[in-house]
Design a protein around this motif. Structure first.
Motif, PDB file in Angstrom:
ATOM      1  N   UNK A  84     -10.888  -4.121   6.677  1.00  0.00           N
ATOM      2  CA  UNK A  84     -11.639  -2.897   5.607  1.00  0.00           C
ATOM      3  C   UNK A  84     -11.508  -1.570   6.329  1.00  0.00           C
ATOM      4  N   UNK A  85     -11.428  -1.288   7.410  1.00  0.00           N
ATOM      5  CA  UNK A  85     -11.444   0.084   7.901  1.00  0.00           C
ATOM      6  C   UNK A  85      -9.953   0.441   7.612  1.00  0.00           C
ATOM      7  N   UNK A 143       0.658  -1.397  -0.107  1.00  0.00           N
ATOM      8  CA  UNK A 143       0.067   0.088   0.045  1.00  0.00           C
ATOM      9  C   UNK A 143       0.795   1.248   0.175  1.00  0.00           C
ATOM     10  N   UNK A 144       2.182   1.108   0.728  1.00  0.00           N
ATOM     11  CA  UNK A 144       2.754   2.350   0.773  1.00  0.00           C
ATOM     12  C   UNK A 144       3.266   2.656  -0.881  1.00  0.00           C
ATOM     13  N   UNK A 145       3.491   1.796  -1.672  1.00  0.00           N
ATOM     14  CA  UNK A 145       3.987   1.975  -3.126  1.00  0.00           C
ATOM     15  C   UNK A 145       2.973   2.776  -3.853  1.00  0.00           C
ATOM     16  N   UNK A 146       1.683   2.108  -3.592  1.00  0.00           N
ATOM     17  CA  UNK A 146       0.660   2.567  -4.282  1.00  0.00           C
ATOM     18  C   UNK A 146       0.307   4.307  -3.581  1.00  0.00           C
ATOM     19  N   UNK A 147       0.610   4.725  -2.402  1.00  0.00           N
ATOM     20  CA  UNK A 147       0.425   6.045  -2.133  1.00  0.00           C
ATOM     21  C   UNK A 147       1.515   6.810  -2.713  1.00  0.00           C
ATOM     22  N   UNK A 194      -6.502   3.840   4.131  1.00  0.00           N
ATOM     23  CA  UNK A 194      -5.274   3.939   3.113  1.00  0.00           C
ATOM     24  C   UNK A 194      -5.766   4.758   1.802  1.00  0.00           C
ATOM     25  N   UNK A 195      -7.023   4.339   1.389  1.00  0.00           N
ATOM     26  CA  UNK A 195      -7.723   5.102   0.281  1.00  0.00           C
ATOM     27  C   UNK A 195      -7.780   6.695   0.253  1.00  0.00           C
ATOM     28  N   UNK A 196      -8.092   6.894   1.738  1.00  0.00           N
ATOM     29  CA  UNK A 196      -8.079   8.538   2.147  1.00  0.00           C
ATOM     30  C   UNK A 196      -6.843   9.178   2.153  1.00  0.00           C
TER      31      UNK A 196
END
Length: 337
Positions: free
Chosen positions: A153-154, A107-111, A159-161
């Protein structure tokens, strides 16, 4: 100054030899730092509207009208400019984080990706920024090394935010950001979004079917039905006393905590929104409306003033009787929603 101005927006999908209208003549305005909620049942055009704001719709969609984002029309932007505006000018938090995040990347790479793309940051600087963002949304910086399936899920929604905030946009579009979450996590995510928007003075357009959530989170509320805005006004006023029968039906479908009357006598709305490819004549809500007049099946209604800062598209509003019960003598079949 308005960050977002939507003017006479129409979105039509091509389906064989037919044109299917999904959004029909929507006008919306969102000022800097303002929070606007868009409500309605599934199939009313909310998500199509959200995706249209940054031209994320499939090639089969035809868009007309204007989407003015900070003074520029998104619909006339060339591809390079549009690519620059996404993330940096406006970003979207989708309703299904597991489907939006790439399952095979941390997820870090995606952000970090939009940070390096739009800010031209070096990998080390992007990594530092990722850690800051994760902490800002209530996650340890170390979770940057996790894959989406390793998060709850939360946590995925946080991460999306964080990703939506990565490039400091002026506008965030949140499309049902808490749909897949349990009630406690929903409340946490909504508080987080509200806090971040206030701290960073970001404009927010939030989409939900739940008027109560939008009334608690947003300044203004627009109710959509069959691709059109049928009511707009201050969020608490629309939720507490909608002028359009559809708005009142939506509000009544959600019992209020601590209100014995709504708990003991919950009310729903029979039927479903119409098929966009076979819209009824006249007011599209009239087949489900218990206040419908004979003329409602023949003439559609435009938004008219319904009080200070409010508009509604109902013949009863023009007569000064919307929200006050039956409007004509002898209308024995009419009843309050």
């Amino acid at each position: 100054m308005s960050v977002l101005e939507v003017r006479n927006l129409h979105v039509t999908y091509g389906s064989g030899n037919r044109a299917v209208p999904a959004v029909r003549g929507v006008d919306l305005s969102l000022a800097g730092g303002q929070k606007l909620g868009v409500a309605g049942e599934s199939g009313c055009g909310k998500s199509t509207l959200a995706l249209a704001l940054l031209r994320l719709l499939p090639a089969s969609a035809r868009l007309t009208g204007e989407i003015m984002l900070d003074g520029e029309d998104v619909l006339t932007m060339k591809w390079g400019r549009l690519r620059a505006v996404r993330w940096a000018g406006a970003s979207i938090v989708f309703q299904g984080a597991m489907h939006s995040l790439n399952a095979v990347h941390r997820v870090g790479d995606q952000i970090a990706e939009p940070i390096m793309l739009h800010r031209k940051s070096a990998p080390a600087e992007a990594k530092r920024r990722v850690g800051e963002l994760l902490q800002h949304v209530g996650l340890p910086a170390a979770r940057a090394d996790a894959y989406p399936h390793e998060l709850s899920g939360g946590q995925r929604q946080r991460v999306m935010i964080a990703m939506a905030l990565a490039c400091d946009p002026q506008l965030i579009v949140a499309d049902e950001p808490t749909t897949a979450l349990d009630v406690m996590i929903q409340a946490q995510i909504l508080r987080l979004i509200e806090q971040l928007v206030a701290e960073k003075d970001i404009s927010l357009l939030m989409i939900s079917h739940d008027l109560g959530v939008l009334a608690d989170t947003c300044d203004r509320l627009a109710v959509m039905y069959a691709g059109r805005v049928v009511e707009e006004g201050p969020a608490r006023a629309v939720y507490g006393r909608a002028e359009h029968p559809y708005g009142r039906a939506l509000a009544a479908a959600f019992p209020r905590i601590g209100d014995p009357a709504s708990r003991r006598a919950p009310r729903g709305l029979p039927g479903d929104p119409p098929d966009p490819s076979a819209l009824p004549s006249g007011c599209t809500f009239h087949p489900r409306c218990t206040l419908a007049l004979d003329s409602c099946s023949e003439q559609d209604q435009e938004l008219v003033t319904a009080g200070e800062g409010r508009r509604a598209a109902c013949v009863l509003v023009g007569a000064g009787t919307a929200g006050r019960g039956p409007a004509r003598a002898g209308a024995g079949t009419e009843k309050q929603l």
